[in-house]
Design an enzyme around this catalytic site. Structure first.
Site, PDB file in Angstrom:
ATOM      1  N   HIS A   1      20.057  -7.198 -13.443  1.00 27.90           N
ATOM      2  CA  HIS A   1      19.481  -8.543 -13.509  1.00 27.90           C
ATOM      3  C   HIS A   1      19.175  -8.940 -14.946  1.00 27.90           C
ATOM      4  O   HIS A   1      19.268 -10.112 -15.303  1.00 27.90           O
ATOM      5  CB  HIS A   1      18.223  -8.639 -12.643  1.00 27.90           C
ATOM      6  CG  HIS A   1      18.526  -8.920 -11.212  1.00 27.90           C
ATOM      7  ND1 HIS A   1      18.362 -10.157 -10.645  1.00 27.90           N
ATOM      8  CD2 HIS A   1      19.015  -8.123 -10.228  1.00 27.90           C
ATOM      9  CE1 HIS A   1      18.722 -10.117  -9.377  1.00 27.90           C
ATOM     10  NE2 HIS A   1      19.125  -8.882  -9.097  1.00 27.90           N
ATOM     11  N   ASP A   2      18.823  -7.991 -15.788  1.00 30.37           N
ATOM     12  CA  ASP A   2      18.586  -8.301 -17.197  1.00 30.37           C
ATOM     13  C   ASP A   2      19.879  -8.745 -17.872  1.00 30.37           C
ATOM     14  O   ASP A   2      19.882  -9.670 -18.667  1.00 30.37           O
ATOM     15  CB  ASP A   2      18.006  -7.091 -17.927  1.00 30.37           C
ATOM     16  CG  ASP A   2      17.719  -7.392 -19.387  1.00 30.37           C
ATOM     17  OD1 ASP A   2      17.040  -8.412 -19.654  1.00 30.37           O
ATOM     18  OD2 ASP A   2      18.159  -6.626 -20.258  1.00 30.37           O
TER      19      ASP A   2
ATOM     20  N   ASP B   1      19.238  -8.070 -22.858  1.00 32.16           N
ATOM     21  CA  ASP B   1      18.323  -8.334 -23.970  1.00 32.16           C
ATOM     22  C   ASP B   1      16.866  -7.998 -23.665  1.00 32.16           C
ATOM     23  O   ASP B   1      15.982  -8.250 -24.476  1.00 32.16           O
ATOM     24  CB  ASP B   1      18.427  -9.792 -24.408  1.00 32.16           C
ATOM     25  CG  ASP B   1      18.146 -10.770 -23.278  1.00 32.16           C
ATOM     26  OD1 ASP B   1      17.771 -10.331 -22.168  1.00 32.16           O
ATOM     27  OD2 ASP B   1      18.301 -11.981 -23.504  1.00 32.16           O
TER      28      ASP B   1
ATOM     29  N   SER C   1      15.035  -9.484 -21.572  1.00 27.76           N
ATOM     30  CA  SER C   1      14.292 -10.703 -21.237  1.00 27.76           C
ATOM     31  C   SER C   1      13.730 -10.692 -19.822  1.00 27.76           C
ATOM     32  O   SER C   1      12.776 -11.419 -19.532  1.00 27.76           O
ATOM     33  CB  SER C   1      15.161 -11.940 -21.443  1.00 27.76           C
ATOM     34  OG  SER C   1      16.300 -11.889 -20.609  1.00 27.76           O
TER      35      SER C   1
ATOM     36  N   GLU D   1      11.216 -14.472 -16.843  1.00 28.33           N
ATOM     37  CA  GLU D   1      12.282 -14.115 -15.905  1.00 28.33           C
ATOM     38  C   GLU D   1      11.772 -13.329 -14.703  1.00 28.33           C
ATOM     39  O   GLU D   1      12.421 -13.287 -13.670  1.00 28.33           O
ATOM     40  CB  GLU D   1      13.370 -13.322 -16.624  1.00 28.33           C
ATOM     41  CG  GLU D   1      14.228 -14.198 -17.504  1.00 28.33           C
ATOM     42  CD  GLU D   1      15.483 -13.495 -17.979  1.00 28.33           C
ATOM     43  OE1 GLU D   1      16.052 -12.673 -17.232  1.00 28.33           O
ATOM     44  OE2 GLU D   1      15.892 -13.770 -19.112  1.00 28.33           O
TER      45      GLU D   1
END
Length: 132
Positions: A63-64, A71, A73, A85
């Site tokens: 999922h990142d 990154d 996030s 996120e």
């Protein structure tokens, strides 16, 4: 025409050489020699405690990386001006393992503060969770 193909091939090869030189399996060997073993130990403990956590850490990394690259996030929390996120539609109540990553980050920070990126922790955790 032959010169164009040769030029294109040379450009591609030089870009390939430059990009491969930036990645290294032993990147942290001098700046944080305990990084990989610290991550591995924490992942093994988490998977031993709950076997599904291995799949969850792999999914967290996926999922990142899914939208704009790997990154870190996905670890961002909401604040007054930003929706992180973690609570974004595809991730809300879907992705888990944040507590394991927080624990790993704390352990790695204790070993070598400010050296290992969150994105690298996610990537190595995913790798180690598959092995575990």
């Amino acid at each position: 025409m032959a010169f164009s193909l040769f030029g294109l091939a040379m450009t591609f090869l030089s870009l390939l050489a430059a990009s491969s030189a930036q990645l290294s399996a032993n990147f942290y060997s001098s700046s944080c020699p305990k990084a990989l073993s610290t991550i591995q130990t924490a992942v093994q403990a988490a998977v031993k405690k709950e076997a599904r956590m291995g799949a969850s850490l792999l999914r967290l990394h996926f999922h990142d990386c899914f939208v704009n690259g790997c990154d870190g996030s996905i670890l961002l929390d909401d604040n007054s001006t930003f929706t992180g996120e973690k609570t974004a539609g595809p991730n809300a109540n879907s992705v888990r393992g944040y507590d394991v990553v927080d624990n790993i980050k704390s352990n790695v920070e204790a070993a070598c503060p400010g050296v290992v990126s969150c994105a690298d922790i996610l990537a190595v955790s995913a790798r180690d969770s598959v092995v575990a």
